[in-house]
Motif scaffolding. Structure first.
Motif, mmCIF file in Angstrom:
data_model
loop_
_atom_site.group_PDB
_atom_site.id
_atom_site.type_symbol
_atom_site.label_atom_id
_atom_site.label_comp_id
_atom_site.label_asym_id
_atom_site.label_seq_id
_atom_site.Cartn_x
_atom_site.Cartn_y
_atom_site.Cartn_z
ATOM 1 N N CYS A 193 0.841 -1.193 0.000
ATOM 2 C CA CYS A 193 0.000 0.000 0.000
ATOM 3 C C CYS A 193 0.875 1.242 0.000
ATOM 4 C CB CYS A 193 -0.932 0.019 1.212
ATOM 5 S SG CYS A 193 -0.145 0.545 2.741
ATOM 6 N N ASP A 194 0.213 2.349 -0.087
ATOM 7 C CA ASP A 194 0.871 3.647 -0.049
ATOM 8 C C ASP A 194 0.859 4.187 1.381
ATOM 9 O OD1 ASP A 194 0.475 6.761 -0.059
ATOM 10 O OD2 ASP A 194 1.503 6.263 -1.926
ATOM 11 N N GLY A 195 1.991 4.643 1.848
ATOM 12 C CA GLY A 195 2.084 5.100 3.231
ATOM 13 C C GLY A 195 1.308 6.355 3.518
ATOM 14 N N ALA A 196 1.002 7.143 2.487
ATOM 15 C CA ALA A 196 0.234 8.368 2.697
ATOM 16 C C ALA A 196 -1.261 8.098 2.766
ATOM 17 C CB ALA A 196 0.525 9.365 1.576
ATOM 18 N N LYS A 197 -1.679 6.879 2.464
ATOM 19 C CA LYS A 197 -3.098 6.510 2.515
ATOM 20 C C LYS A 197 -3.197 5.026 2.829
ATOM 21 C CE LYS A 197 -6.824 8.975 2.147
ATOM 22 N NZ LYS A 197 -6.974 10.252 2.862
ATOM 23 N N VAL A 198 -3.039 4.685 4.087
ATOM 24 C CA VAL A 198 -3.024 3.287 4.503
ATOM 25 C C VAL A 198 -4.462 2.776 4.624
ATOM 26 C CG1 VAL A 198 -2.270 1.668 6.282
ATOM 27 C CG2 VAL A 198 -0.862 3.668 5.738
ATOM 28 N N PRO A 199 -4.834 1.694 3.937
ATOM 29 C CA PRO A 199 -6.215 1.208 3.979
ATOM 30 C C PRO A 199 -6.514 0.384 5.224
ATOM 31 C CG PRO A 199 -4.947 -0.163 2.513
ATOM 32 C CD PRO A 199 -4.017 0.923 2.982
ATOM 33 N N LEU A 200 -6.332 0.988 6.391
ATOM 34 C CA LEU A 200 -6.642 0.355 7.663
ATOM 35 C C LEU A 200 -7.604 1.259 8.436
ATOM 36 C CD1 LEU A 200 -3.062 -0.856 8.661
ATOM 37 C CD2 LEU A 200 -4.965 -2.299 7.915
ATOM 38 N N THR A 201 -8.446 0.653 9.241
ATOM 39 C CA THR A 201 -9.474 1.389 9.976
ATOM 40 C C THR A 201 -8.847 2.290 11.031
ATOM 41 O OG1 THR A 201 -10.933 -0.501 9.658
ATOM 42 C CG2 THR A 201 -11.607 1.136 11.286
ATOM 43 N N SER A 202 -9.409 3.463 11.205
ATOM 44 C CA SER A 202 -8.933 4.404 12.217
ATOM 45 C C SER A 202 -9.102 3.830 13.625
ATOM 46 C CB SER A 202 -9.692 5.726 12.108
ATOM 47 O OG SER A 202 -9.539 6.304 10.834
ATOM 48 N N ASP A 203 -8.233 4.264 14.539
ATOM 49 C CA ASP A 203 -8.340 3.922 15.974
ATOM 50 C C ASP A 203 -8.354 2.413 16.203
ATOM 51 O OD1 ASP A 203 -8.610 6.687 16.409
ATOM 52 O OD2 ASP A 203 -10.787 6.572 16.207
ATOM 53 N N THR A 204 -7.465 1.677 15.518
ATOM 54 C CA THR A 204 -7.507 0.214 15.553
ATOM 55 C C THR A 204 -6.341 -0.403 16.308
ATOM 56 O OG1 THR A 204 -8.716 0.096 13.465
ATOM 57 C CG2 THR A 204 -7.486 -1.868 14.114
ATOM 58 N N PHE A 205 -5.127 0.119 16.154
ATOM 59 C CA PHE A 205 -3.926 -0.567 16.623
ATOM 60 C C PHE A 205 -3.463 -0.045 17.986
ATOM 61 C CE2 PHE A 205 -4.121 -1.256 12.130
ATOM 62 C CZ PHE A 205 -3.707 -2.579 11.986
ATOM 63 N N ASP A 206 -3.040 -0.988 18.821
ATOM 64 C CA ASP A 206 -2.509 -0.610 20.129
ATOM 65 C C ASP A 206 -1.175 0.111 19.991
ATOM 66 O OD1 ASP A 206 -4.550 -2.094 21.743
ATOM 67 O OD2 ASP A 206 -3.637 -3.819 20.739
ATOM 68 N N ALA A 207 -0.420 -0.262 18.977
ATOM 69 C CA ALA A 207 0.897 0.335 18.759
ATOM 70 C C ALA A 207 1.176 0.351 17.256
ATOM 71 C CB ALA A 207 1.982 -0.448 19.489
ATOM 72 N N THR A 208 1.981 1.317 16.836
ATOM 73 C CA THR A 208 2.320 1.456 15.425
ATOM 74 C C THR A 208 3.811 1.720 15.290
ATOM 75 O OG1 THR A 208 0.116 2.335 14.951
ATOM 76 C CG2 THR A 208 1.809 2.716 13.303
ATOM 77 N N LEU A 209 4.419 1.092 14.300
ATOM 78 C CA LEU A 209 5.856 1.171 14.077
ATOM 79 C C LEU A 209 6.121 1.772 12.697
ATOM 80 C CD1 LEU A 209 8.310 0.103 15.782
ATOM 81 C CD2 LEU A 209 8.268 -1.926 14.301
ATOM 82 N N CYS A 210 7.111 2.650 12.604
ATOM 83 C CA CYS A 210 7.517 3.207 11.307
ATOM 84 C C CYS A 210 9.015 3.474 11.368
ATOM 85 C CB CYS A 210 6.752 4.493 11.005
ATOM 86 S SG CYS A 210 7.058 5.158 9.352
ATOM 87 N N ILE A 211 9.791 2.525 10.858
ATOM 88 C CA ILE A 211 11.235 2.539 11.027
ATOM 89 C C ILE A 211 11.925 2.694 9.672
ATOM 90 C CG2 ILE A 211 13.229 1.318 11.973
ATOM 91 C CD1 ILE A 211 11.028 2.179 14.005
ATOM 92 N N ALA A 212 12.835 3.679 9.576
ATOM 93 C CA ALA A 212 13.674 3.889 8.383
ATOM 94 C C ALA A 212 12.838 4.131 7.136
ATOM 95 C CB ALA A 212 14.623 2.715 8.176
ATOM 96 N N VAL A 213 11.727 4.808 7.299
ATOM 97 C CA VAL A 213 10.866 5.164 6.174
ATOM 98 C C VAL A 213 10.973 6.646 5.860
ATOM 99 C CG1 VAL A 213 8.469 5.336 5.401
ATOM 100 C CG2 VAL A 213 9.232 3.283 6.604
ATOM 101 N N LEU A 214 10.872 7.479 6.896
ATOM 102 C CA LEU A 214 10.768 8.924 6.682
ATOM 103 C C LEU A 214 11.992 9.519 6.001
ATOM 104 C CD1 LEU A 214 9.040 10.143 9.966
ATOM 105 C CD2 LEU A 214 8.046 9.969 7.693
ATOM 106 N N HIS A 215 13.156 8.909 6.154
ATOM 107 C CA HIS A 215 14.336 9.512 5.522
ATOM 108 C C HIS A 215 14.392 9.256 4.015
ATOM 109 C CE1 HIS A 215 16.257 5.631 7.144
ATOM 110 N NE2 HIS A 215 16.302 5.479 5.825
ATOM 111 N N HIS A 216 13.461 8.481 3.483
ATOM 112 C CA HIS A 216 13.388 8.291 2.032
ATOM 113 C C HIS A 216 12.315 9.154 1.379
ATOM 114 C CE1 HIS A 216 16.424 5.277 1.653
ATOM 115 N NE2 HIS A 216 15.813 4.384 2.403
ATOM 116 N N LEU A 217 11.618 9.968 2.134
ATOM 117 C CA LEU A 217 10.556 10.819 1.592
ATOM 118 C C LEU A 217 11.131 12.191 1.304
ATOM 119 C CD1 LEU A 217 7.705 9.789 4.042
ATOM 120 C CD2 LEU A 217 8.355 8.732 1.876
ATOM 121 N N SER A 218 10.952 12.675 0.085
ATOM 122 C CA SER A 218 11.694 13.852 -0.360
ATOM 123 C C SER A 218 10.974 15.174 -0.127
ATOM 124 C CB SER A 218 12.040 13.724 -1.857
ATOM 125 O OG SER A 218 10.858 13.665 -2.631
#
Length: 666
Positions: A455-480
């Motif tokens: 999927c696309d990280g700017a529009k994740v097809p997951l329901t809002s308010d669902t996950f107890d925890a969320t991880l995003c590692i080594a992604v943001l430094h590739h966004l220009s």
């Protein structure tokens, strides 16, 4: 030893390139400089293309020691104007072009002045030519109401809000206060992370007078076109509440950069109450985004100089709010009706309508060619060997493993940018769902215990308010772009449950002595070397012939700790997260051959201290729990929290996110 700013020949800019101070032959250029190892010859070659540089007093590119900016000295102001116009307005001057020409993907030019010219009497050209009676005719939507308050009311406001005991912030070049919502001068957005400071009660009766006065002045305006600038609606239900106040103190010689208040989080009307001293404000017409771009003959800026008497109310709406910028030129006197008037202390009360951030335009979420060629296609080609050298080694980032180990049994975790699944199963009691932009990385990470999808990280097809925890590692430094970084951060908060946590980590500009890498600038290329033995001759020919290889064999280059795959594509329609694979399938333009290896160049934006926290401050409904440096990376742990202030707020219009300001103070 760093050179003191007082020893520099030039002044840092007080106004930006479109401000009211006018152009000069000197430029202050942020984003390059000695502190980040900029190449002097590259800078000379680039800036010489706009006009003749002046070497009469030394180097025409003044590389200030240990600074992240330079001064450019031209022989005439027109050459400086051409450079500013090209960098700020010409679409061909994109990140890839600048990276090639000057070694940085973003530079910010401003006009500078020689210190020897400071503190002179205001020249005749700064004379105020506008008046309260005809201002609406000159700038639609701009209105001045003289003597809006009495002298007694002025003294009461000054004693309560601007006295010695007032809660002034002292970390800018002027003193400020914020109420309702704080304003972040680095992000140019409201700081939703900071706790609310209630609006002063003494302002309530004042605010109640604003809209009736606005309605009266727009109804009586001579210019019929100005009716478009009337309040949102004639009925009170549609008028947005005034819920944010910024108080500025200006001493003689102080000013503020030319700016248009951020549209995505601030409403359509601005009310500025001027106390204690008169001032001349500069209004500059913003150039339309679709205006023809001609770097050789930039149009002269349209400016209006506006006299604001003490106790007057300035209203900016319509065109004046969105199509013009406003500034206070830093000087010690103004020329009003032919007379030089010394400035005194001035206190301004700026009342605004705070909004929840508006949606980002879908077009701004699309990766440019720089990102497509140097991130998306690279990882699709190196996925298999990436897994061999990263995922299978299970070299975990220290703070990420600590975070995962501390999650209780039964935690539902979203790993956004899961790459080859390196962090799957670190805590066996956690249920993980992973997603990534690279389908090839997901293929090598597939296992029966974990669900993954592309999927696309700017529009994740997951329901809002669902996950107890969320991880995003080594992604943001590739966004220009800031827009895409902001969009991904917003999605992380959206899918997390209230009071759940989010762990974010990205490469740091600041590396220690044990690091094998030193970054010379924030926007950089990191090579990945691929041995030819991993590819067939046909695949090699495809890559070297600017065609993407059909498989994912690859090689590696050392990097801080470990990395994950990028999450950088975007979508045409906000309602979908489908990946447009046709964007990735074009030729890989940059692959080269060196010493028997194929070399890919990966684009990275490495973060400097505090930058991740600044970005997160613009995201509603979250607070920073912890942040810090972890072996070559910056990490931020967020907690999602409800914010009662936002419940009744409308959202702002669809708009881009401002680029982080180059300096800590303005």
């Amino acid at each position: 030893e760093k050179m003191s700013m007082k020893d520099e020949r030039f002044c840092k800019p007080r106004l930006n390139a479109t401000g009211g101070a006018g152009s000069t032959r000197f430029l202050y250029v942020a984003g390059v400089g000695a502190a980040i190892g900029s190449d002097m010859e590259k800078l000379k070659s680039f800036f010489e293309s706009f006009g003749e540089l002046d070497y009469s007093t030394g180097e025409a590119v003044d590389m200030v020691p240990d600074r992240r900016y330079v001064y450019i000295i031209y022989k005439d102001a027109l050459s400086a104007e051409k450079a500013v116009h090209f960098i700020t307005k010409d679409k061909s001057c994109d990140a890839a072009y600048l990276l090639e020409k000057v070694g940085a993907s973003k530079v910010i030019p401003n006009y500078a002045i020689e210190k020897s010219s400071i503190n002179t009497v205001a020249p005749a050209e700064v004379e105020c030519t506008s008046s309260p009676r005809n201002m609406a005719l000159q700038v639609p939507g701009c209105y001045i109401l003289p003597d809006f308050i009495t002298g007694e009311e002025e003294q009461l406001l000054l004693s309560e809000l601007a006295g010695p005991e007032a809660p002034w912030r002292e970390n800018l070049s002027r003193r400020v206060q914020h109420y309702g919502f704080a304003f972040n001068y680095r992000t140019l957005m409201l700081d939703y992370n900071k706790p609310a400071v209630p609006m002063p009660e003494s302002c309530n009766s004042l605010i109640e007078r604003f809209y009736p006065a606005f309605t009266a002045v727009t109804s009586s305006a001579e210019d019929s076109a100005s009716t478009d600038s009337a309040p949102t609606s004639s009925n009170n239900e549609s008028i947005l509440p005034i819920n944010q106040l910024t108080i500025n103190e200006y001493l003689p010689g102080q000013g503020i950069n030319s700016h248009t208040d951020t549209e995505t989080c601030l409403g359509p009307e601005i009310f500025i109450l001027n106390l204690e001293s008169d001032i001349v404000m500069t209004l500059t017409k913003n150039e339309p985004a679709d205006a023809p771009k001609d770097a050789t003959s930039p149009p002269a800026p349209v400016r209006k100089l506006l006299h604001l008497p003490a106790r007057s109310l300035l209203i900016l709406s319509g065109d004046a709010r969105f199509k013009w910028s406003h500034a206070i030129t830093p000087r010690r006197s103004d020329k009003i009706d032919g007379a030089v008037v010394p400035r005194g202390r001035r206190v301004s009360l700026t009342f605004r309508q705070a909004l929840k951030p508006g949606a980002l335009p879908a077009s701004e979420l699309k990766p440019g060619e720089l990102e497509l060629d140097h991130v998306v296609r690279v990882y699709d080609n190196i996925a298999i060997h990436w897994n061999h050298t990263r995922g299978k080694r299970k070299v975990y980032w220290h703070r990420v493993k600590e975070y995962l180990d501390a999650l209780p049994v039964g935690t539902l975790l979203a790993d956004v940018g899961s790459g080859d699944g390196k962090y799957f199963g670190v805590n066996p009691g956690v249920v993980t769902i992973g997603c990534d932009r690279s389908l090839k990385l997901l293929e090598v990470s597939h296992c029966n215990e974990h669900e993954t999808f592309c999927c696309d990280g700017a529009k994740v097809p997951l329901t809002s308010d669902t996950f107890d925890a969320t991880l995003c590692i080594a992604v943001l430094h590739h966004l220009s772009t800031v827009d895409r970084r902001y969009a991904v951060l917003s999605e992380l908060i959206r899918i997390t449950k209230p009071y759940g946590t989010v762990m974010i980590q990205a490469w740091a500009l600041e590396q220690d002595n044990q690091s094998k890498r030193i970054f010379e600038s924030q926007d950089t290329m990191v090579p990945w070397r691929l041995s030819k033995r991993f590819l067939s001759e046909a695949q090699q020919a495809q890559l070297l012939g600017n065609t993407v290889a059909s498989d994912g064999n690859s090689g590696e280059e050392e990097a801080p700790q470990g990395e994950s795959a990028p999450l950088t594509d975007s979508v045409e329609e906000p309602a979908t997260s489908a990946v447009d694979s046709t964007m990735d399938s074009g030729p890989c333009q940059h692959v080269t051959e060196d010493a028997g290896e194929l070399v890919f160049q990966r684009y990275c934006h490495v973060y400097k201290e505090g930058e991740l926290e600044q970005l997160c401050s613009s995201i509603p409904n979250c607070v920073v729990v912890e942040s810090g440096w972890d072996k070559g990376n910056w990490f931020v742990q967020l907690r999602k929290v409800p914010d009662s202030r936002l419940e009744q707020l409308p959202s702002g219009p669809e708009s881009k996110i401002p680029v982080l300001a180059p300096r800590k103070t303005v």
